[in-house]
Design an enzyme around this catalytic site. Structure first.
Site, mmCIF file in Angstrom:
data_model
loop_
_atom_site.group_PDB
_atom_site.id
_atom_site.type_symbol
_atom_site.label_atom_id
_atom_site.label_comp_id
_atom_site.label_asym_id
_atom_site.label_seq_id
_atom_site.Cartn_x
_atom_site.Cartn_y
_atom_site.Cartn_z
ATOM 1 N N THR A 18 0.815 -1.220 0.000
ATOM 2 C CA THR A 18 0.000 0.000 0.000
ATOM 3 C C THR A 18 0.847 1.266 0.000
ATOM 4 O O THR A 18 0.491 2.259 -0.630
ATOM 5 C CB THR A 18 -0.912 0.012 1.256
ATOM 6 O OG1 THR A 18 -1.770 -1.108 1.172
ATOM 7 C CG2 THR A 18 -1.744 1.268 1.351
ATOM 8 N N SER A 63 1.586 -7.686 -1.121
ATOM 9 C CA SER A 63 2.238 -8.725 -0.311
ATOM 10 C C SER A 63 1.406 -9.996 -0.187
ATOM 11 O O SER A 63 1.904 -11.021 0.279
ATOM 12 C CB SER A 63 2.643 -8.191 1.057
ATOM 13 O OG SER A 63 1.552 -8.122 1.925
ATOM 14 N N SER A 64 0.152 -9.972 -0.613
ATOM 15 C CA SER A 64 -0.625 -11.219 -0.640
ATOM 16 C C SER A 64 -0.051 -12.183 -1.668
ATOM 17 O O SER A 64 -0.324 -13.389 -1.631
ATOM 18 C CB SER A 64 -2.093 -10.936 -0.979
ATOM 19 O OG SER A 64 -2.613 -10.047 -0.036
ATOM 20 N N THR A 94 1.589 -4.771 4.168
ATOM 21 C CA THR A 94 1.391 -5.179 5.561
ATOM 22 C C THR A 94 0.806 -6.588 5.702
ATOM 23 O O THR A 94 1.020 -7.248 6.717
ATOM 24 C CB THR A 94 0.461 -4.194 6.305
ATOM 25 O OG1 THR A 94 -0.781 -4.130 5.607
ATOM 26 C CG2 THR A 94 1.069 -2.823 6.406
ATOM 27 N N ASP A 95 0.084 -7.046 4.670
ATOM 28 C CA ASP A 95 -0.681 -8.295 4.828
ATOM 29 C C ASP A 95 0.187 -9.493 5.222
ATOM 30 O O ASP A 95 -0.214 -10.296 6.059
ATOM 31 C CB ASP A 95 -1.450 -8.617 3.540
ATOM 32 C CG ASP A 95 -2.607 -7.655 3.319
ATOM 33 O OD1 ASP A 95 -2.982 -6.951 4.280
ATOM 34 O OD2 ASP A 95 -3.133 -7.595 2.194
ATOM 35 N N THR A 171 2.525 -9.839 14.632
ATOM 36 C CA THR A 171 1.310 -10.311 13.947
ATOM 37 C C THR A 171 0.576 -9.069 13.459
ATOM 38 O O THR A 171 0.529 -8.071 14.172
ATOM 39 C CB THR A 171 0.386 -11.031 14.960
ATOM 40 O OG1 THR A 171 1.096 -12.159 15.473
ATOM 41 C CG2 THR A 171 -0.892 -11.516 14.340
ATOM 42 N N GLN A 283 -4.252 -20.541 19.658
ATOM 43 C CA GLN A 283 -5.064 -19.584 18.890
ATOM 44 C C GLN A 283 -5.093 -18.216 19.571
ATOM 45 O O GLN A 283 -5.451 -17.220 18.947
ATOM 46 C CB GLN A 283 -6.513 -20.079 18.790
ATOM 47 C CG GLN A 283 -6.678 -21.294 17.936
ATOM 48 C CD GLN A 283 -8.122 -21.802 17.883
ATOM 49 O OE1 GLN A 283 -9.051 -21.084 18.239
ATOM 50 N NE2 GLN A 283 -8.289 -23.020 17.430
ATOM 51 N N CYS A 284 -4.733 -18.173 20.863
ATOM 52 C CA CYS A 284 -4.741 -16.890 21.582
ATOM 53 C C CYS A 284 -3.627 -16.002 21.036
ATOM 54 O O CYS A 284 -2.562 -16.490 20.676
ATOM 55 C CB CYS A 284 -4.496 -17.105 23.065
ATOM 56 S SG CYS A 284 -5.789 -18.024 23.883
HETATM 57 N N1 ASP Z 1 -2.619 -5.581 0.340
HETATM 58 C C1 ASP Z 1 -1.565 -4.717 0.776
HETATM 59 C C2 ASP Z 1 -0.297 -5.535 0.833
HETATM 60 O O1 ASP Z 1 -0.099 -6.267 1.743
HETATM 61 C C3 ASP Z 1 -1.898 -4.130 2.105
HETATM 62 C C4 ASP Z 1 -0.849 -3.200 2.678
HETATM 63 O O2 ASP Z 1 0.202 -2.985 2.167
HETATM 64 O O3 ASP Z 1 -1.131 -2.644 3.744
HETATM 65 O O4 ASP Z 1 0.503 -5.443 -0.045
#
Ligand code: ASP
Length: 348
Positions: A18, A63-64, A94-95, A171, A283-284
């Site tokens: 992003t 990043s996905s 961030t993902d 996380t 899972q916590c």
């Molecule tokens: N979908 C974006 C990514 O992970 C989200 C981000 O950067 O915050 O590349």
């Protein structure tokens, strides 16, 4: 005390995310734009004390779409440029940033320079962006030195919204707020306000006499099984019989508890006997696995399941890929999963 001397240098590696996206005027969808355009939005980069050079992924990626190949590219970029820079900043979506930070912490063995990952929730061209602050402070941290000239933070970290965290403890826990990341089980390494205050007692002390030992081999024959009440036997059986499967992370309840049903424990026991490494992670968000606390956890221990302690799932996944990539026998992988190899778990 630490400072940023004027003769320091930082390599900025732009992977995408992003932070470097722009809205498509027709569809409204956020799309990547290139690093030159990104730099135009941050004239502050020119004013930095240190020399900043950059390399960028072409094309930049959301990043996905990150795969282990991306981690190898990052390790190679850092290794090839290791002697030329004081520190490294990776701009990343961030993902999956917590996965990348965890993977790098294992792949960059004997790292003695800062590798700081950052990104943003709003693109850098947007007026209210959090990207500029994240980027400029990350550069300052990557260049920061102690009085004796050693780096202040010689480890893989994520810097986000004023907090510097150990990468393999993070996380992503918020898809909306600027403070998107948390390190639930390990103290923050630094807080950035008017001053950047480092918590040196929890920062890794690097052995600068050792050269960087980069690793590239990863084995991805892994599955993650998240428990829920009512889970069918055939779901567990199908997962554990996946062709080529070598390790499974079970996300259990609370302090590492799971159902005591006969079929469940039998399937786990049989998989363990077939050489599949099964790791118990809770899972916590916060806290640790203690398999000897309740009968429901103790049964898992007896079935040969390995304790994941206070590991994040991101860290457990990438550590298993790393250990299996070494070709270790299941017993050795089980042994090393119970040890901290890059500050990723707290034992005892
Ligand atoms: N979908 C974006 C990514 O992970 C989200 C981000 O950067 O915050 O590349």
């Amino acid at each position: 005390m630490c400072n940023t001397p004027t003769n320091t240098s930082v390599l900025l590696i732009y992977t995408g995310g992003t932070i470097g996206m722009i809205e498509n005027a027709e569809t409204g969808v956020l799309e990547n734009f290139n690093f030159e355009q990104l730099q135009k939005h941050v004239p502050e980069l020119q004013q930095s004390h240190c020399r900043i050079e950059s390399i960028q992924f072409d094309p930049p990626i959301d990043s996905s779409d990150v795969e282990p190949e991306v981690w190898r590219k990052l390790v190679k970029a850092i290794s090839d440029n290791y002697d030329k820079y004081n520190g490294f900043v990776i701009l990343h979506g961030t993902d999956t940033m917590a996965y990348t930070a965890s993977a790098l912490s294992f792949m960059l063995e004997d790292l003695s320079k800062p590798v700081i990952l950052t990104g943003s929730q709003l693109p850098i061209g947007v007026l209210r962006t959090d990207g500029k602050e994240n980027l400029m402070t990350s550069i300052e941290i990557a260049a920061a030195q102690n009085k004796d000239g050693s780096p202040v933070v010689p480890e893989v970290c994520i810097f986000f919204e004023n907090h510097l965290m150990r990468g393999n403890r993070t996380t992503k826990m918020n898809a909306e707020n600027f403070n998107a990341f948390r390190s639930f089980n390990y103290p923050v390494l630094a807080k950035a306000g008017i001053h950047i205050k480092y918590n040196s007692s929890v920062i890794h002390q690097a052995d600068t006499s050792k050269p960087l030992n980069p690793h590239y081999l990863l084995n991805t024959n892994i599955a993650v099984l998240k428990l829920f009440p009512g889970m069918h036997e055939n779901v567990v059986a199908a997962t554990l019989s996946i062709d080529g499967l070598q390790a499974v992370i079970i996300e259990t309840y609370g302090s590492g508890n799971a159902p005591r049903r006969q079929w469940f424990l039998r399937l786990l026991r049989e998989a363990t006997q077939r050489g599949i490494v099964i790791v118990n992670v809770t899972q916590c968000s916060a806290g640790t696995v203690e398999m000897e606390r309740y009968g429901t956890g103790y049964h898992l221990l007896q079935s040969g399941i390995v304790c994941g302690y206070d590991s994040t799932t991101e860290s457990a996944v990438t550590k298993l890929m790393f250990l299996l990539g070494h070709g270790y026998a299941p017993e050795k992988v089980r042994e090393l999963m119970g040890q901290s190899i890059a500050g990723e778990i707290t034992i005892g």
